[in-house]
Write an enzyme that holds these catalytic residues in place. Structure first.
Site, short mmCIF file in Angstrom:
data_model
loop_
_atom_site.label_atom_id
_atom_site.label_comp_id
_atom_site.label_asym_id
_atom_site.label_seq_id
_atom_site.Cartn_x
_atom_site.Cartn_y
_atom_site.Cartn_z
N ARG A 120 31.72 73.43 44.59
CA ARG A 120 30.72 73.64 45.66
C ARG A 120 30.66 72.50 46.66
NH1 ARG A 120 27.63 75.70 41.33
NH2 ARG A 120 27.74 77.96 41.32
N LYS A 142 35.81 72.39 61.27
CA LYS A 142 36.26 73.77 60.98
C LYS A 142 37.41 73.69 59.99
CE LYS A 142 35.09 76.70 64.89
NZ LYS A 142 35.63 77.54 65.97
N GLU A 184 46.59 71.10 73.57
CA GLU A 184 45.14 70.92 73.32
C GLU A 184 44.56 69.88 74.28
OE1 GLU A 184 43.57 72.99 71.42
OE2 GLU A 184 44.87 73.63 69.78
N LYS A 224 35.27 66.70 72.24
CA LYS A 224 35.03 67.60 71.11
C LYS A 224 33.77 67.18 70.36
CE LYS A 224 37.03 70.31 67.50
NZ LYS A 224 38.22 70.80 66.83
N GLU A 234 28.85 76.90 66.14
CA GLU A 234 29.22 77.90 67.17
C GLU A 234 28.24 79.06 67.19
OE1 GLU A 234 33.52 78.23 67.25
OE2 GLU A 234 33.36 80.13 68.32
N ARG A 241 30.29 75.53 71.48
CA ARG A 241 31.54 75.30 70.79
C ARG A 241 32.60 76.34 71.12
NH1 ARG A 241 32.45 72.74 64.84
NH2 ARG A 241 34.69 72.75 65.07
N ASN A 245 37.61 77.30 72.44
CA ASN A 245 38.61 78.35 72.19
C ASN A 245 39.36 78.76 73.45
OD1 ASN A 245 38.00 78.58 69.45
ND2 ASN A 245 36.22 79.85 69.91
N HIS A 248 42.68 80.43 73.26
CA HIS A 248 42.96 80.74 71.86
C HIS A 248 42.92 82.23 71.54
CE1 HIS A 248 42.78 76.47 71.44
NE2 HIS A 248 42.96 76.51 70.13
N HIS A 252 46.05 83.00 69.43
CA HIS A 252 46.00 83.47 68.04
C HIS A 252 46.69 84.83 67.90
CE1 HIS A 252 42.39 80.82 66.64
NE2 HIS A 252 43.51 80.15 66.73
N HIS A 265 51.38 76.60 66.93
CA HIS A 265 50.01 76.88 67.38
C HIS A 265 49.80 76.36 68.81
CE1 HIS A 265 45.69 77.38 67.30
NE2 HIS A 265 45.54 76.11 67.61
N1 NAD Z 1 40.20 73.10 62.41
C1 NAD Z 1 40.30 73.11 63.72
O1 NAD Z 1 39.34 72.85 64.46
C2 NAD Z 1 41.64 73.40 64.35
C3 NAD Z 1 41.85 73.16 65.70
C4 NAD Z 1 43.14 73.35 66.23
C5 NAD Z 1 44.15 73.81 65.41
N2 NAD Z 1 43.90 74.05 64.09
C6 NAD Z 1 44.96 74.49 63.20
O2 NAD Z 1 45.91 73.44 63.12
C7 NAD Z 1 47.19 74.00 62.81
C8 NAD Z 1 48.22 73.42 63.72
O3 NAD Z 1 48.27 72.04 63.52
P1 NAD Z 1 49.63 71.21 63.77
O4 NAD Z 1 50.17 71.55 65.10
O5 NAD Z 1 49.34 69.82 63.42
O6 NAD Z 1 50.61 71.92 62.76
P2 NAD Z 1 51.28 71.46 61.36
O7 NAD Z 1 50.28 70.90 60.45
O8 NAD Z 1 52.04 72.66 60.94
O9 NAD Z 1 52.26 70.31 61.79
C9 NAD Z 1 53.30 70.60 62.68
C10 NAD Z 1 54.64 70.08 62.16
O10 NAD Z 1 54.67 68.68 62.33
C11 NAD Z 1 55.05 68.05 61.12
N3 NAD Z 1 54.41 66.74 61.12
C12 NAD Z 1 53.10 66.45 61.05
N4 NAD Z 1 52.91 65.13 61.20
C13 NAD Z 1 54.12 64.58 61.39
C14 NAD Z 1 54.57 63.25 61.64
N5 NAD Z 1 53.73 62.24 61.74
N6 NAD Z 1 55.91 63.04 61.78
C15 NAD Z 1 56.78 64.07 61.72
N7 NAD Z 1 56.41 65.35 61.50
C16 NAD Z 1 55.09 65.60 61.34
C17 NAD Z 1 54.59 69.01 60.03
O11 NAD Z 1 55.34 68.83 58.84
C18 NAD Z 1 54.89 70.34 60.68
O12 NAD Z 1 56.24 70.67 60.53
C19 NAD Z 1 47.05 75.50 62.94
O13 NAD Z 1 46.95 76.08 61.68
C20 NAD Z 1 45.73 75.66 63.68
O14 NAD Z 1 45.09 76.87 63.38
C21 NAD Z 1 42.68 73.84 63.56
#
Ligand code: NAD
Length: 363
Positions: A120, A142, A184, A224, A234, A241, A245, A248, A252, A265
């Site tokens: 929890r 999130k 972003e 942010k 949100e 908030r 998006n 997005h 998405h 993404h």
């Molecule tokens: N929670 C939120 O508010 C929020 C906001 C935006 C996006 N997201 C989510 O985030 C995700 C996308 O995040 P992302 O773009 O970081 O993707 P990811 O976590 O898939 O990382 C992208 C790639 O970079 C590599 N990588 C990460 N750090 C590295 C480093 N320092 N050196 C070399 N390689 C590295 C990873 O192994 C992966 O192959 C999506 O699932 C999206 O929905 C969430």
């Protein structure tokens, strides 16, 4: 130098440390937690663990083996979440244990949700390693995973106890992933800060050791943090908030229809920003010149501004209707009143959206 920004929330305020070598802060924070008798465990991106073996050594020195997971969307699944709970149980975590998520947005979202739900709720820290995670996903609380029916369909608002942003991690981040983070950053400029947008318009390509990068990341996190502080869950009927998006609803849908394989993404968001700008023009809010500036900046940052392969528009529209941003059966979009000022729009006719996708190369 390390800058500290605070996310001010009624119940769970927390610091974001932003610097170029936070190894010492990582040690300081984890040592303090351990002195307080708290068990510290790590869930990390396996690529990051391989690229930064010293980090892994530090983690192992904390006691226990980290859980290493692939950084791709398939990790944000029920199957991997189950595996994560099993690992937590095997590590005999208790309610005072604390979990560190070291990786991109995928690891942060999955770990955050596992932390939110196991026993929890456990405390967790975010150590973002991709540019996208540094400017966006690690901040704001999130967390969640995907379902076959859509992205981020199961999750929780669960704020981290702190975020450690260390730009040294970006040295080995592939250029394509760097560009995803730029999407972003452009988003923040478009929705809240015209000067920030101009900065990226002038300098669309950044390197990991650019002296201005920590300040750019700080700026995005500050936007942010301020939006989240006013609308943590949100719930505001408009604005708030939801503005985060921008791009997005399009992005998405594209990710889902291409089975999370065709576009990162950030790439899907980049194209989504262009479509959001064109939508804003159709609403009479942006002019053609401004739309062109958005498109040029997205393109110059290394992001797609058209579909790479044609995708069926019917599938894209169906995916959009399943998006969490649908309210009372109506599609909800974020559009731009001006560069630097976004608003929610609820009543966009489907034919308008269809024409935007067709213009972007859908069939
Ligand atoms: N929670 C939120 O508010 C929020 C906001 C935006 C996006 N997201 C989510 O985030 C995700 C996308 O995040 P992302 O773009 O970081 O993707 P990811 O976590 O898939 O990382 C992208 C790639 O970079 C590599 N990588 C990460 N750090 C590295 C480093 N320092 N050196 C070399 N390689 C590295 C990873 O192994 C992966 O192959 C999506 O699932 C999206 O929905 C969430």
């Amino acid at each position: 130098m390390t800058e500290i920004l605070h996310v001010d929330l009624p119940e769970r305020s927390y610091p974001i440390y932003i610097g170029t070598d936070l190894g010492d802060i990582f040690i300081e924070v984890t040592s303090r937690l351990r002195r307080d008798g708290r068990r510290v465990v790590v869930i990390a991106d396996q690529t990051v663990a391989r690229l930064y073996p010293d980090l892994l050594k530090r983690v192992v020195a904390l006691g226990g083996k980290p859980l290493l997971l692939p950084g791709n969307e398939r990790t944000k699944s029920l199957a991997v979440l189950g595996k994560t709970y099993d690992w937590m149980a095997g590590e005999m975590l208790d309610r005072h244990s604390i979990v560190f998520a070291i990786g991109g947005g995928v690891i942060g979202d999955l770990t955050g949700f596992a932390a939110a739900s196991y026993l929890r709720g456990l405390d967790f820290y975010q150590v973002p390693t991709s540019l996208l995670a540094m400017v966006d996903s690690s901040v704001g609380g999130k967390t969640g995973i995907n379902l076959p029916s859509g992205k981020n369909m199961v999750g929780a608002f669960w704020q981290p106890r702190g975020v450690l942003v260390d730009t040294a991690f970006l040295e080995k981040l592939p250029a394509r992933q760097f560009a995803c983070g730029m999407a972003e950053i452009i988003k923040y400029g478009l929705l809240a800060d015209a000067d920030l947008f101009h900065q990226v318009e002038r300098t669309p390509v950044w390197r990991w050791n650019h002296p201005g990068l920590p300040a750019l990341i700080f700026e995005c996190c500050a936007i942010k943090a301020s939006i989240v502080a006013h609308d943590e869950r949100e719930t505001r009927p408009s604005g708030g908030r939801a503005l985060l998006n921008l791009g997005h609803t399009f992005g998405h849908a594209l990710e889902k229809v291409t089975s999370y394989k065709g576009y990162g993404h950030g790439e899907a968001v980049g194209l989504g920003l262009v479509l959001a700008a064109r939508l804003s023009q159709k609403l009479g809010w942006l002019n053609a010149k401004e739309v062109e500036r958005v498109e040029k900046t997205v393109h110059a940052s290394g992001l797609p501004v058209r579909l790479r392969q044609p995708v069926a528009v019917s599938k894209l529209l169906a995916a959009m209707k399943l998006d969490k941003k649908v309210r009372d059966g109506k599609l909800r979009f974020i559009a731009l009143r001006a560069i630097g000022q976004a608003e929610t729009v609820d009543d966009v006719p489907e034919k308008t959206i269809r024409s935007l996708w067709l213009q972007a190369g859908a069939r």
